[in-house]
Design an enzyme around this catalytic site. Structure first.
Site, PDB file in Angstrom:
ATOM      1  N   GLU A 400       2.095  -0.652  -7.923  1.00 45.21           N
ATOM      2  CA  GLU A 400       2.795  -0.641  -6.643  1.00 45.21           C
ATOM      3  C   GLU A 400       2.303  -1.809  -5.783  1.00 45.21           C
ATOM      4  O   GLU A 400       1.096  -1.945  -5.569  1.00 45.21           O
ATOM      5  CB  GLU A 400       2.538   0.697  -5.943  1.00 45.21           C
ATOM      6  N   GLU A 431       3.711   7.100 -10.015  1.00 43.37           N
ATOM      7  CA  GLU A 431       2.451   6.945 -10.727  1.00 43.37           C
ATOM      8  C   GLU A 431       2.516   7.397 -12.184  1.00 43.37           C
ATOM      9  O   GLU A 431       1.909   6.791 -13.058  1.00 43.37           O
ATOM     10  CB  GLU A 431       1.325   7.716 -10.013  1.00 43.37           C
ATOM     11  N   ASP A 456      -7.184   8.500  -5.563  1.00 42.94           N
ATOM     12  CA  ASP A 456      -6.618   9.780  -5.125  1.00 42.94           C
ATOM     13  C   ASP A 456      -5.240  10.028  -5.747  1.00 42.94           C
ATOM     14  O   ASP A 456      -4.783  11.160  -5.813  1.00 42.94           O
ATOM     15  CB  ASP A 456      -6.457   9.787  -3.605  1.00 42.94           C
ATOM     16  N   PHE A 457      -4.551   8.937  -6.135  1.00 40.25           N
ATOM     17  CA  PHE A 457      -3.207   9.091  -6.711  1.00 40.25           C
ATOM     18  C   PHE A 457      -3.257   9.229  -8.231  1.00 40.25           C
ATOM     19  O   PHE A 457      -2.232   9.521  -8.855  1.00 40.25           O
ATOM     20  CB  PHE A 457      -2.316   7.886  -6.378  1.00 40.25           C
ATOM     21  N   HIS A 500      -7.003   9.331   0.653  1.00 43.38           N
ATOM     22  CA  HIS A 500      -7.198   7.903   0.392  1.00 43.38           C
ATOM     23  C   HIS A 500      -8.671   7.528   0.380  1.00 43.38           C
ATOM     24  O   HIS A 500      -9.011   6.374   0.579  1.00 43.38           O
ATOM     25  CB  HIS A 500      -6.481   7.059   1.452  1.00 43.38           C
TER      26      HIS A 500
END
Lengths: 694, 410
Positions: A400, A431, A456-457, A500
């Site tokens: 991204e 993701e 975190d993602f 985040h």
């Protein structure tokens, strides 16, 4: 955009249109029969407990696999599902050119089902994970929808290699409701990838009818959401399937992008052997069995005098014999030996003792040469990416905002200008497909460096990276590599709160088959990233958001830091402190403070948490007798907890004090600065922890 | 109300005991807390106090009985109380008593014996390993780590203290600070335990070989008789065979210094001084007082020194140096009619000489059968430090000096 193929042409017409001869039809019949007999045998062996575990049978759906795969070239690729015996057979049989090769293929398939060492995957995968990656079968998955991103990534690899190969991606109606389906079709359409998605709609996702799972009656109708062709075909008609898939394959080969083909079909058996099929009526089953794809083809061939009864009986007999032979082979094959348990979890390391020594000397030079240039951490990573893309055309970047934006923390700035949008790919915010496309591209010959903006993602891509990427090599008998790097970053420090700011390395450490690298310095970041890109294993490369601007000495040009070599950052004799990523700096501060009191602290940065250089840490503990571990991650289940267990196992008798953790608080990281600061170890806490055991 | 007297559990590993004697006879009054009877466990001899005041009405197990713990051994009651129901009731303790004892066994339980239940020693794994390697008893160390934990440094200090005195106490380490009060029975247990630890360390870590040789001690007997007759009036005591043997062994050690060695970690250290320990049987158990510089002392001086040492040892008043620093030990069991035996090396020394009994036997002497005073000497040495032939030469020299003691003058 949805077309319904209800061809009522006669066989002769079709044969002419498709360029098929009688032998081709007999071949399709044979493959379908072999799948049918194979499944019936498996069912019987399950009942005798000669096959253990789950087995999802393909009987009834034979026309889909045989028809679709008949439209492929030998160098095309497929991905399969948990109901994958049909795909595996049709593909394996079409690639086997001699009767002997065909029999060997069936033998390996049945042996795999029986968990034998002679199976396609040495008995590691069994029914749900048959693969033949070397020959373009990228394997089956036990996760519904799990291979749709992988197929998409393989198509990306094909496209980036400027080849005209096509990927056929099989999945069921159940998978069409997973996020993977939507993320994959979206990416494939936006990137125009050469992939044909084939939905085998057997009307039930396990027990739930498709009508209860989707408002739209046809999965193919969803193609319009992604601007690609969608078509419904009679999945019980091998030639109808073939015709539809052939057109979609040709389209993909021409570079016109993906298609979605829905084959309406029906499974003869339940979802698995334990399924009593209470959700469907016997009448419905009878109705569908009247359109048995095998019977239908046989009747049409006889009715149109393309084959005689005798010829068809001969095909049936030979198919039965082939399955009998395969079964005998499988049951007489040796079981895998438990001593091979750990084989093939990881691709072998290419690092030599000389490499390790060379890096040690380089590190000393970096540490002692005041004239060495200083560059920030982000730039060291940027350099590593540039050098690796220059060196190896297979290396590419996706993620991204990695393009014109240069990455959320600016690591990829300038790369799209120099390497172009083909090799520096901005992705949708998806993701799972970023992770899955990396897996597929890596298995199909590329060396992707995929960026997940925040660690975190990464759980959004966990299935793809952990279930497929980390496990495929092992499940598939060591016959593939998945050389991909997932670059991400973690840590607190910017007041961006609980989504985040985490340090989730422990999640990734947990899975066998993937490495975890966490550099703290610009020197380490560059050398480790280059090594990670060249490694044949999946690597989770976790940077720290507060280190991007940290300057440090970095040698010019190419150098590698072998994975699995810890750095003794500071030597000491009283206590060993293991700290990594940003905590390395705080551990060093603590060591400075204590040195003034005459306390000698040894600081070790493992640099790679997996593979872990346990030897260096244990040797230090044997020397000092004391171990303090520092991590920014949640205390519960952290890497430090695991490290302490490992040390306890091998060096208990050398401990002169309890091992002490200085870890992040077990709270969602709060936004407000004083709370955020309190949630991770401070230098003072590290000092206090050391003092507490002296 | 009648109170049963039980054989209490006096240590975690104790499962039985032997009654040595009853201090009180049946029918005599007893006071709660006063010693009632004495038992011997596998570790110590201990007094058991009366659990109640009253009259000792019954003794179920007389002195000499070896019985399991918690057995009812006697009964205290009022003089006129009917205790007939307790007849032969001593085999199983009643429930109440079990509970009482169970309570007593809890570490926090109050009671005169609680100190006998060894508390958990808090020591780091590293300290434990090091202590085990050096035969250090952690219960005797004081921890300086967090929370009083014994850490590596504490064990190292104990080892250094032990080595600094080269002389680890013959059989009772001088480093031990907690010398038990002589008025109680604990000291017996302490010495016993040290003996046990040191003997087993020796037996398990050395490579012992015992050489025996028969010696014609006729001249020794003659010498001793002369010395006794001549010196006793002035000395006030008789010179013993042991005194002369100390002089002989000291001389031999001076001549064969490879026997005057000790093993310290991985080093065989030859010791310049000759300090000879003599095993002495005392009430507290085996003690080994050390005669320092024995090779520089005459026989009378040796005799005087040894008598003083033995007197102090027997009265429990040994000075710290009395029992430490030996380089060789002599143990004499001849007075018990023992001929030969295999003594255990007193670590960290290299060898020990066992002296057997003197007896008149017909022997061939100068071609004729005649009566001679014969004696067997047993030398146990640590084969890790010295080989068989050199050890045999050393023993042969002792034999020569015993047979011709005038050579001591040479």
């Amino acid at each position: 955009m949805v077309k319904r193929n209800t061809s009522k042409k006669n066989l002769q017409e079709i044969m002419q249109e498709e360029g098929l001869c009688k032998d081709d039809l007999l071949n399709y019949l044979r493959q379908m029969l072999e799948i049918r007999y194979f499944e019936e045998t498996v069912y019987e062996l399950l009942g005798k407990n000669l096959i253990k575990g789950a087995s999802h049978l393909y009987a009834g759906e034979e026309a889909v696999a045989v028809g679709a795969i008949s439209a492929l070239r030998d160098d095309d690729l497929i991905t399969s599902t948990h109901r994958g015996h049909g795909h595996c057979h049709a593909r394996g049989d079409s690639l086997a050119k001699t009767p002997q090769e065909k029999q060997e293929h069936l033998n390996k398939m049945m042996a795999e089902l029986c968990g034998r060492a002679t199976g396609y995957c040495k008995g590691r995968g069994g029914s749900m994970h048959i693969a033949d990656v070397e020959r373009g079968n990228l394997g089956a998955t036990g996760i519904v929808g799990g291979n749709i991103p992988v197929a998409t990534g393989a198509a990306l690899a094909v496209k980036m290699q400027n080849q005209d190969r096509v990927v056929l991606c099989f999945f069921g109606d159940g998978a069409s409701n997973t996020g993977n389906f939507h993320e994959s079709l979206n990416l494939a359409s936006v990137w125009n990838l050469p992939v044909v998605y084939i939905v085998e709609n057997n009307l039930y996702g396990m027990s739930v009818p498709f009508a209860k799972a989707s408002k739209l009656p046809d999965v193919a109708a969803r193609a319009c959401a992604y601007g690609i062709p969608g078509e419904v075909v009679d999945g019980m008609d091998v030639l109808a399937v073939r015709a539809a898939v052939r057109k979609a394959v040709e389209r993909a080969r021409r570079g016109e992008g993906p298609s979605l083909i829905e084959c309406k079909t029906y499974r003869w058996f339940g979802h698995s052997r334990s399924d009593p099929c209470v959700y469907r009526t016997r009448e419905e089953e009878e109705q569908w069995k009247k359109c048995d794809p095998i019977v239908v083809l046989e009747e049409r061939m006889k009715a149109e005098s393309i084959a005689t009864e005798e010829e068809i009986l001969d095909v049936e007999r030979r198919a039965a014999t082939a399955i009998k032979t395969a079964t005998d082979f499988a049951l007489n094959s040796p079981l895998p030996h438990p001593s091979e348990l750990y084989q093939d979890v990881y691709a072998p390391s290419k690092t030599t003792a000389a490499d390790i020594e060379a890096e040690r000397q380089l590190r000393q030079r970096v540490r002692s040469d005041p004239s060495m240039r200083q560059i920030p951490y982000w730039q060291a990573i940027n350099e590593a990416l540039r050098e690796e893309m220059d060196r190896d055309p297979r290396v590419f970047i996706m993620g991204e905002d990695v393009g014109i934006y240069g990455g959320a923390y600016g690591v990829t700035r300038g790369l799209i200008e120099d390497y172009g949008p083909e090799r520096v790919r901005d992705t949708p915010i998806s993701e799972a497909i970023i992770g899955g496309a990396a897996v597929g591209a890596a298995m199909a010959g590329m060396r992707p460096v995929a960026e997940i903006m925040y660690v975190d993602f990464t759980p959004l891509a966990m299935d793809q990276i952990a279930n497929q990427g980390a496990k495929n090599r092992y499940m598939f008998g060591g016959k593939t590599i998945v050389p991909m790097v997932i670059r991400t970053e973690g840590g607190t420090g910017r007041s961006i709160a609980a989504h985040h700011s985490q340090s989730l390395e422990a999640l990734w450490l947990h899975f066998p088959g993937i490495y975890v690298v966490m550099p703290a310095t610009p020197y380490d970041a560059k050398g480790l990233l280059k090594a990670a890109i060249r490694d044949d294993n999946p690597v989770m490369f976790i940077e720290h958001k507060m280190l991007y601007k940290v300057q440090g000495p970095v040698p010019e040009g190419d150098y590698l830091i072998p994975l699995g070599v810890a750095d003794v950052v500071r030597e000491g004799s009283d206590v060993t402190v293991v700290a990594y990523s940003r905590m390395r700096y705080r551990a060093l501060e603590a060591a400075d403070i204590l040195a003034k009191e005459g306390i000698s602290v040894e600081v070790i940065d493992p640099r790679t948490l997996k593979p872990l250089d346990l030897e260096t840490i244990v040797n230090s503990v044997k020397k000092t007798g004391r171990l303090v571990g520092v991590t920014e991650a949640y205390k519960t289940g952290s890497f430090i907890s695991e490290l302490f267990t490992l040390v306890n196992e091998v060096a208990f008798d050398y401990l002169d004090a309890p091992m002490v953790r200085v870890a992040g608080a077990d709270v969602p990281i709060p936004m407000s600065e004083p709370l955020e600061a309190a949630a991770i170890p401070s230098t003072e806490q590290i000092v206090a922890a050391i003092r507490s055991i002296l | 109300m009648a109170v049963e007297v039980i054989l209490p559990v006096l240590g975690e590993t104790m499962d039985e005991g032997t009654i040595i004697k009853w201090f009180v006879d049946v029918g005599q009054p007893v006071q709660k807390g006063e010693p009632l009877y004495q038992i011997e466990t596998d570790k110590a001899i201990l007094d058991v106090d009366a659990p109640a005041s009253g009259v000792l009405r019954k003794i179920f197990y007389p002195a000499g009985s070896k019985i399991p713990v918690l057995t009812v051994v006697g009964l205290i009651a009022d003089p006129n109380e009917d205790v007939s129901v307790y007849e032969q009731g001593g085999l199983e303790p009643s429930k109440t008593i079990s509970e009482t004892v169970a309570a007593e066994r809890r570490p926090m339980a109050e009671g005169p014996r609680k100190g006998l239940i060894p508390p958990r020693v808090f020591a780091s794994p590293r300290a434990r390993k090091l202590a085990a390697e050096h035969g250090i008893d952690l219960t005797r160390l004081k921890g300086t780590g967090p929370g009083g934990r014994i850490v590596e440094q504490d064990v190292r200090a104990a080892i250094a203290a032990m080595e600094a005195e080269i002389k680890e106490p013959a059989l009772a380490p001088a480093a031990v600070e907690a010398v038990p009060s002589p008025s109680e029975s604990k000291p017996l247990a302490g010495v016993r335990r040290i003996i046990a630890e040191r003997m087993s360390t020796s037996a398990h870590t050395t490579a012992p070989v015992t050489l025996t040789t028969e010696v014609d001690a006729t001249n020794l007997v003659q010498l001793r008789t002369l010395l006794k007759e001549q010196l006793e009036p002035t000395l006030g005591f008789a010179i013993s065979y042991t005194d002369i043997l100390v002089a002989i062994v000291a001389r031999a050690l001076r001549e064969y210094p490879y026997m005057n060695v000790r093993l310290v970690q991985d080093e065989i250290q030859q010791v310049a001084q000759v300090h000879i320990g003599v095993a002495v049987d005392t009430e507290r158990g085996l003690l080994v007082p050390v005669i320092r510089h024995a090779d520089q002392k005459g026989i009378t001086e040796i005799a005087r020194t040894l008598r003083d040492l033995v007197a102090r040892a027997r009265s429990g008043k040994s000075l710290p140096d009395d029992l430490s620093g030996g380089t060789f030990t002599i143990t004499n069991l001849g007075m018990y009619d023992v001929d030969a035996f295999t003594p255990i090396i007193n670590l960290p020394e290299c060898a020990i000489l066992g002296v057997g009994r003197l007896r008149e036997v017909p022997a061939v002497y100068q071609g004729q059968v005649c009566v001679r005073q014969m004696m067997v000497l047993s030398l146990t040495f640590d084969h890790r430090l010295v080989d068989g032939a050199p050890a045999a030469r050393f023993l042969q020299r002792i034999k020569q000096l015993v047979e011709q003691p005038y050579l001591l003058l040479a």
